[in-house]
Design a protein around this motif. Sequence first.
Motif, short mmCIF file in Angstrom:
data_model
loop_
_atom_site.label_atom_id
_atom_site.label_comp_id
_atom_site.label_asym_id
_atom_site.label_seq_id
_atom_site.Cartn_x
_atom_site.Cartn_y
_atom_site.Cartn_z
N ASP A 71 -24.10 30.43 -34.20
CA ASP A 71 -24.11 29.40 -33.53
C ASP A 71 -23.78 29.23 -31.87
OD1 ASP A 71 -25.44 28.66 -36.36
OD2 ASP A 71 -22.70 28.96 -36.80
N LYS A 96 -18.38 18.06 -35.03
CA LYS A 96 -19.52 18.58 -33.39
C LYS A 96 -18.73 17.35 -32.05
CE LYS A 96 -23.79 19.49 -34.28
NZ LYS A 96 -25.04 19.32 -33.95
N ILE A 143 -20.19 27.88 -40.47
CA ILE A 143 -19.72 27.93 -38.78
C ILE A 143 -19.42 29.78 -38.33
CG2 ILE A 143 -19.58 27.20 -36.21
CD1 ILE A 143 -20.87 25.81 -38.20
#
Length: 341
Positions: A225, A188, A221
Amino acid sequence: MQDNRLSEVIADAKESLKKVSSDQDAEELRVKILGKKGQITQLLKGMGKMAPEERKEFGKAANQAKNEFAALLAEKKEEIEAAAKQKKLEAEKIDVTEPGKLVRYGVQHPITQTINEIVDIFRSMGYSVYESPEVDTTFYTFDGLNAPEDHPARDKTDTFYISDDVVLRPHTSACEVRAEEELELPYKIVSPGRCFRCDTPDATHSATFHQIEMMVVGEDITMADLKGSLDLMAKKMFGPETKTKFRPHHFPFTEPSAEMDVSCFKCGGKGCNVCKGSGWIEILGCGMTHPRVHRNGGIDTEKYTGFAVGMGVERIAMLKYGIDDIRLLYENDVRFIDQFK
Protein backbone atom coordinates in the motif's frame (compact mmCIF):
# COMPACT_ATOMS: atom_id res chain seq x y z
CA MET A 1 -49.94 100.93 2.54
CA GLN A 2 -49.23 97.31 3.52
CA ASP A 3 -49.91 96.20 -0.08
CA ASN A 4 -47.22 98.56 -1.32
CA ARG A 5 -44.79 97.30 1.32
CA LEU A 6 -45.54 93.70 0.31
CA SER A 7 -44.86 94.52 -3.34
CA GLU A 8 -41.53 96.14 -2.42
CA VAL A 9 -40.48 93.11 -0.34
CA ILE A 10 -41.28 90.65 -3.16
CA ALA A 11 -39.57 92.87 -5.75
CA ASP A 12 -36.41 93.11 -3.60
CA ALA A 13 -36.53 89.36 -2.93
CA LYS A 14 -36.66 88.57 -6.66
CA GLU A 15 -33.68 90.85 -7.31
CA SER A 16 -31.72 89.24 -4.47
CA LEU A 17 -32.63 85.80 -5.86
CA LYS A 18 -30.81 86.61 -9.11
CA LYS A 19 -27.55 87.02 -7.15
CA VAL A 20 -27.87 83.72 -5.25
CA SER A 21 -25.08 81.29 -6.28
CA SER A 22 -24.99 78.65 -3.54
CA ASP A 23 -27.25 76.64 -1.25
CA GLN A 24 -26.07 78.75 1.67
CA ASP A 25 -27.06 81.99 -0.10
CA ALA A 26 -30.48 80.50 -0.93
CA GLU A 27 -31.10 79.47 2.66
CA GLU A 28 -30.11 82.89 4.00
CA LEU A 29 -32.53 84.59 1.57
CA ARG A 30 -35.35 82.19 2.53
CA VAL A 31 -34.88 83.02 6.21
CA LYS A 32 -34.76 86.74 5.41
CA ILE A 33 -38.07 86.66 3.51
CA LEU A 34 -40.04 83.68 4.84
CA GLY A 35 -38.49 82.92 8.23
CA LYS A 36 -40.13 83.47 11.62
CA LYS A 37 -38.62 86.93 11.71
CA GLY A 38 -38.72 87.35 7.92
CA GLN A 39 -40.05 90.40 6.13
CA ILE A 40 -43.32 88.82 4.94
CA THR A 41 -43.91 87.29 8.38
CA GLN A 42 -43.49 90.73 9.98
CA LEU A 43 -46.01 92.22 7.54
CA LEU A 44 -48.52 89.49 8.39
CA LYS A 45 -48.15 90.31 12.09
CA GLY A 46 -49.49 93.83 11.36
CA MET A 47 -52.78 92.51 9.96
CA GLY A 48 -54.43 92.89 13.38
CA LYS A 49 -54.62 96.65 12.89
CA MET A 50 -56.44 96.35 9.54
CA ALA A 51 -60.15 96.49 8.86
CA PRO A 52 -61.73 93.04 8.29
CA GLU A 53 -62.14 93.51 4.52
CA GLU A 54 -58.65 94.91 4.11
CA ARG A 55 -57.22 92.10 6.27
CA LYS A 56 -58.82 89.46 4.06
CA GLU A 57 -57.43 90.94 0.85
CA PHE A 58 -53.97 91.46 2.29
CA GLY A 59 -53.81 87.94 3.70
CA LYS A 60 -54.69 86.49 0.30
CA ALA A 61 -52.06 88.63 -1.44
CA ALA A 62 -49.41 87.76 1.16
CA ASN A 63 -50.02 84.02 0.78
CA GLN A 64 -49.79 84.26 -2.99
CA ALA A 65 -46.53 86.21 -2.65
CA LYS A 66 -45.11 83.60 -0.26
CA ASN A 67 -46.03 80.73 -2.58
CA GLU A 68 -44.64 82.53 -5.62
CA PHE A 69 -41.35 83.29 -3.89
CA ALA A 70 -41.05 79.73 -2.49
CA ALA A 71 -41.51 78.34 -6.02
CA LEU A 72 -38.87 80.70 -7.43
CA LEU A 73 -36.50 79.76 -4.60
CA ALA A 74 -36.96 76.01 -5.24
CA GLU A 75 -36.30 76.56 -8.93
CA LYS A 76 -33.11 78.48 -8.07
CA LYS A 77 -31.92 75.64 -5.81
CA GLU A 78 -32.41 73.17 -8.66
CA GLU A 79 -30.30 75.39 -10.93
CA ILE A 80 -27.54 75.55 -8.29
CA GLU A 81 -27.56 71.74 -7.82
CA ALA A 82 -27.46 71.14 -11.57
CA ALA A 83 -24.54 73.56 -11.98
CA ALA A 84 -22.64 71.90 -9.11
CA LYS A 85 -23.24 68.45 -10.60
CA GLN A 86 -22.05 69.58 -14.01
CA LYS A 87 -18.93 71.11 -12.47
CA LYS A 88 -18.19 67.85 -10.63
CA LEU A 89 -18.65 65.80 -13.79
CA GLU A 90 -16.26 68.02 -15.69
CA ALA A 91 -13.69 67.78 -12.91
CA GLU A 92 -13.97 63.95 -12.84
CA LYS A 93 -13.95 63.51 -16.57
CA ILE A 94 -11.95 60.46 -17.68
CA ASP A 95 -9.88 60.43 -20.82
CA VAL A 96 -10.67 56.97 -22.20
CA THR A 97 -7.87 57.31 -24.75
CA GLU A 98 -5.21 57.63 -22.05
CA PRO A 99 -3.19 54.43 -21.44
CA GLY A 100 -4.33 52.54 -18.33
CA LYS A 101 -2.20 51.70 -15.31
CA LEU A 102 -0.39 48.36 -15.34
CA VAL A 103 -1.95 45.99 -12.82
CA ARG A 104 0.60 43.71 -11.14
CA TYR A 105 -0.65 40.24 -10.35
CA GLY A 106 0.97 38.38 -7.50
CA VAL A 107 2.12 34.78 -7.58
CA GLN A 108 2.14 32.07 -4.95
CA HIS A 109 5.54 31.29 -3.50
CA PRO A 110 7.08 28.11 -4.99
CA ILE A 111 7.01 26.49 -1.53
CA THR A 112 3.27 27.18 -1.26
CA GLN A 113 2.73 25.91 -4.79
CA THR A 114 4.61 22.70 -3.99
CA ILE A 115 2.70 22.11 -0.74
CA ASN A 116 -0.65 22.71 -2.44
CA GLU A 117 0.22 20.38 -5.31
CA ILE A 118 1.30 17.53 -3.01
CA VAL A 119 -1.70 17.99 -0.70
CA ASP A 120 -4.08 18.02 -3.69
CA ILE A 121 -2.55 14.76 -4.97
CA PHE A 122 -3.10 13.01 -1.64
CA ARG A 123 -6.57 14.48 -1.26
CA SER A 124 -7.44 12.92 -4.61
CA MET A 125 -6.50 9.57 -3.01
CA GLY A 126 -8.85 10.11 -0.06
CA TYR A 127 -6.46 11.71 2.44
CA SER A 128 -7.49 14.54 4.78
CA VAL A 129 -5.29 17.36 6.09
CA TYR A 130 -4.19 17.19 9.73
CA GLU A 131 -2.27 20.01 11.40
CA SER A 132 -0.07 19.80 14.49
CA PRO A 133 1.70 22.52 16.54
CA GLU A 134 5.08 23.97 15.60
CA VAL A 135 6.02 24.11 19.30
CA ASP A 136 5.70 20.64 20.78
CA THR A 137 6.86 18.43 23.64
CA THR A 138 9.83 16.09 23.51
CA PHE A 139 7.40 13.19 23.98
CA TYR A 140 5.59 13.80 20.69
CA THR A 141 8.80 14.86 18.96
CA PHE A 142 11.12 12.09 20.15
CA ASP A 143 9.99 9.69 22.91
CA GLY A 144 6.67 8.82 21.30
CA LEU A 145 8.47 8.20 18.02
CA ASN A 146 10.78 5.59 19.57
CA ALA A 147 13.84 7.87 19.47
CA PRO A 148 16.28 6.90 22.27
CA GLU A 149 17.67 9.51 24.65
CA ASP A 150 21.07 9.39 22.96
CA HIS A 151 19.67 9.94 19.47
CA PRO A 152 21.73 12.69 17.69
CA ALA A 153 18.58 14.66 16.76
CA ARG A 154 17.87 15.21 20.46
CA ASP A 155 21.10 17.09 20.97
CA LYS A 156 20.82 20.84 21.58
CA THR A 157 23.16 21.44 18.66
CA ASP A 158 20.54 19.93 16.36
CA THR A 159 17.15 20.89 17.84
CA PHE A 160 15.89 24.22 19.23
CA TYR A 161 14.87 23.74 22.88
CA ILE A 162 12.50 26.19 24.57
CA SER A 163 12.73 24.24 27.83
CA ASP A 164 13.91 20.76 28.81
CA ASP A 165 10.78 19.14 27.42
CA VAL A 166 9.49 21.72 24.90
CA VAL A 167 11.03 22.19 21.44
CA LEU A 168 10.48 23.76 18.07
CA ARG A 169 9.55 20.66 16.11
CA PRO A 170 12.43 19.43 13.93
CA HIS A 171 10.09 17.31 11.76
CA THR A 172 6.39 16.93 10.97
CA SER A 173 6.64 13.31 12.21
CA ALA A 174 5.75 14.86 15.60
CA CYS A 175 2.12 14.73 14.42
CA GLU A 176 2.01 10.92 14.32
CA VAL A 177 1.28 10.06 17.96
CA ARG A 178 -1.02 13.10 18.30
CA ALA A 179 -3.04 11.91 15.32
CA GLU A 180 -3.29 8.39 16.76
CA GLU A 181 -4.60 9.82 20.03
CA GLU A 182 -7.10 12.19 18.42
CA LEU A 183 -8.41 10.61 15.21
CA GLU A 184 -10.94 7.86 14.75
CA LEU A 185 -9.58 4.73 13.06
CA PRO A 186 -9.01 4.00 10.26
CA TYR A 187 -7.60 7.21 8.77
CA LYS A 188 -5.38 8.59 6.04
CA ILE A 189 -3.81 11.99 6.68
CA VAL A 190 -1.34 14.37 5.15
CA SER A 191 0.22 16.95 7.47
CA PRO A 192 2.17 19.89 5.97
CA GLY A 193 4.05 22.32 8.18
CA ARG A 194 7.11 24.34 9.09
CA CYS A 195 10.03 22.78 10.93
CA PHE A 196 13.17 24.08 12.64
CA ARG A 197 16.72 22.77 13.09
CA CYS A 198 20.01 24.25 14.26
CA ASP A 199 21.51 24.40 10.77
CA THR A 200 23.89 27.03 9.41
CA PRO A 201 22.27 28.35 6.20
CA ASP A 202 24.00 27.36 2.99
CA ALA A 203 22.94 26.28 -0.50
CA THR A 204 21.16 23.16 0.79
CA HIS A 205 20.41 23.88 4.47
CA SER A 206 18.16 26.28 6.34
CA ALA A 207 17.26 26.65 10.00
CA THR A 208 13.61 26.94 8.93
CA PHE A 209 12.13 24.61 6.33
CA HIS A 210 8.93 22.74 5.44
CA GLN A 211 7.95 19.09 5.47
CA ILE A 212 4.87 17.07 4.61
CA GLU A 213 4.05 14.01 6.68
CA MET A 214 1.78 11.32 5.30
CA MET A 215 0.30 8.65 7.57
CA VAL A 216 -2.12 5.76 7.15
CA VAL A 217 -3.49 3.57 9.94
CA GLY A 218 -5.95 0.73 9.34
CA GLU A 219 -6.43 -3.00 9.14
CA ASP A 220 -4.23 -5.07 6.82
CA ILE A 221 -2.08 -2.11 5.69
CA THR A 222 1.11 -3.41 4.07
CA MET A 223 4.29 -2.18 2.40
CA ALA A 224 2.53 -2.72 -0.92
CA ASP A 225 0.00 0.00 0.00
CA LEU A 226 2.87 2.33 0.87
CA LYS A 227 4.72 1.71 -2.39
CA GLY A 228 1.58 1.98 -4.50
CA SER A 229 0.54 5.29 -2.92
CA LEU A 230 3.99 6.85 -3.33
CA ASP A 231 4.40 5.57 -6.88
CA LEU A 232 1.09 7.22 -7.85
CA MET A 233 2.10 10.44 -6.09
CA ALA A 234 5.43 10.53 -7.97
CA LYS A 235 3.74 10.01 -11.34
CA LYS A 236 1.24 12.81 -10.68
CA MET A 237 3.97 15.10 -9.36
CA PHE A 238 6.74 14.54 -11.91
CA GLY A 239 5.00 12.95 -14.90
CA PRO A 240 3.47 9.59 -15.90
CA GLU A 241 6.81 8.14 -17.04
CA THR A 242 8.37 8.55 -13.58
CA LYS A 243 9.72 5.40 -11.95
CA THR A 244 10.29 4.85 -8.23
CA LYS A 245 12.91 2.90 -6.30
CA PHE A 246 12.96 2.02 -2.61
CA ARG A 247 16.25 1.54 -0.72
CA PRO A 248 16.53 0.09 2.81
CA HIS A 249 17.20 2.68 5.52
CA HIS A 250 16.68 3.22 9.25
CA PHE A 251 14.26 5.52 11.05
CA PRO A 252 13.42 4.86 14.72
CA PHE A 253 9.68 5.34 14.11
CA THR A 254 9.29 2.93 11.16
CA GLU A 255 10.18 -0.74 10.64
CA PRO A 256 10.98 -1.66 7.93
CA SER A 257 12.21 1.75 6.73
CA ALA A 258 13.17 2.96 3.28
CA GLU A 259 14.20 5.96 1.25
CA MET A 260 12.45 6.49 -2.05
CA ASP A 261 14.13 7.68 -5.24
CA VAL A 262 12.42 8.82 -8.41
CA SER A 263 13.84 8.55 -11.89
CA CYS A 264 15.39 11.87 -12.90
CA PHE A 265 12.68 13.99 -14.51
CA LYS A 266 15.25 16.07 -16.37
CA CYS A 267 17.21 13.32 -18.16
CA GLY A 268 14.68 10.49 -17.87
CA GLY A 269 17.17 8.33 -16.00
CA LYS A 270 20.07 8.65 -18.44
CA GLY A 271 22.23 10.68 -16.05
CA CYS A 272 22.74 14.44 -15.79
CA ASN A 273 23.89 17.18 -13.42
CA VAL A 274 20.58 17.15 -11.53
CA CYS A 275 20.80 13.45 -10.62
CA LYS A 276 24.61 13.56 -10.49
CA GLY A 277 24.83 10.99 -13.26
CA SER A 278 22.93 8.28 -11.37
CA GLY A 279 19.58 8.65 -13.12
CA TRP A 280 17.82 8.71 -9.71
CA ILE A 281 16.87 11.44 -7.22
CA GLU A 282 16.13 10.83 -3.53
CA ILE A 283 12.98 12.69 -2.44
CA LEU A 284 11.65 11.17 0.81
CA GLY A 285 11.89 8.70 3.70
CA CYS A 286 9.17 6.23 4.59
CA GLY A 287 8.31 2.91 6.21
CA MET A 288 5.79 0.84 8.11
CA THR A 289 5.01 2.56 11.42
CA HIS A 290 6.87 0.94 14.31
CA PRO A 291 4.58 -0.98 16.70
CA ARG A 292 5.96 1.04 19.65
CA VAL A 293 4.75 4.26 18.01
CA HIS A 294 1.30 2.70 17.61
CA ARG A 295 1.26 1.63 21.24
CA ASN A 296 2.34 5.12 22.36
CA GLY A 297 -0.68 6.45 20.48
CA GLY A 298 -3.02 3.89 22.04
CA ILE A 299 -3.38 1.76 18.89
CA ASP A 300 -4.05 -1.98 19.10
CA THR A 301 -1.06 -3.39 17.21
CA GLU A 302 -2.72 -6.81 16.93
CA LYS A 303 -5.50 -5.27 14.84
CA TYR A 304 -4.01 -2.23 13.11
CA THR A 305 -0.92 -1.50 11.05
CA GLY A 306 0.09 1.54 9.06
CA PHE A 307 2.80 3.47 7.30
CA ALA A 308 4.33 6.93 7.49
CA VAL A 309 6.13 9.14 4.97
CA GLY A 310 8.13 12.33 5.47
CA MET A 311 9.22 14.53 2.59
CA GLY A 312 11.03 17.85 2.44
CA VAL A 313 9.08 20.49 0.52
CA GLU A 314 12.09 22.67 -0.31
CA ARG A 315 13.98 19.70 -1.74
CA ILE A 316 11.11 18.75 -4.05
CA ALA A 317 10.58 22.40 -5.09
CA MET A 318 14.29 22.86 -5.82
CA LEU A 319 14.42 19.67 -7.89
CA LYS A 320 11.20 20.38 -9.77
CA TYR A 321 11.95 24.03 -10.57
CA GLY A 322 15.72 23.77 -10.98
CA ILE A 323 16.58 25.98 -7.97
CA ASP A 324 20.22 25.55 -6.96
CA ASP A 325 20.26 27.45 -3.65
CA ILE A 326 17.66 27.04 -0.87
CA ARG A 327 18.37 30.58 0.36
CA LEU A 328 16.69 31.98 -2.75
CA LEU A 329 13.39 30.69 -1.37
CA TYR A 330 13.67 32.91 1.73
CA GLU A 331 15.11 36.17 0.41
CA ASN A 332 11.69 37.59 -0.57
CA ASP A 333 13.04 38.83 -3.90
CA VAL A 334 9.98 39.47 -6.06
CA ARG A 335 12.09 39.07 -9.21
CA PHE A 336 12.82 35.49 -8.18
CA ILE A 337 9.24 34.65 -7.12
CA ASP A 338 7.76 36.16 -10.32
CA GLN A 339 9.40 33.35 -12.31
CA PHE A 340 6.91 30.84 -10.90
CA LYS A 341 3.69 32.26 -12.31
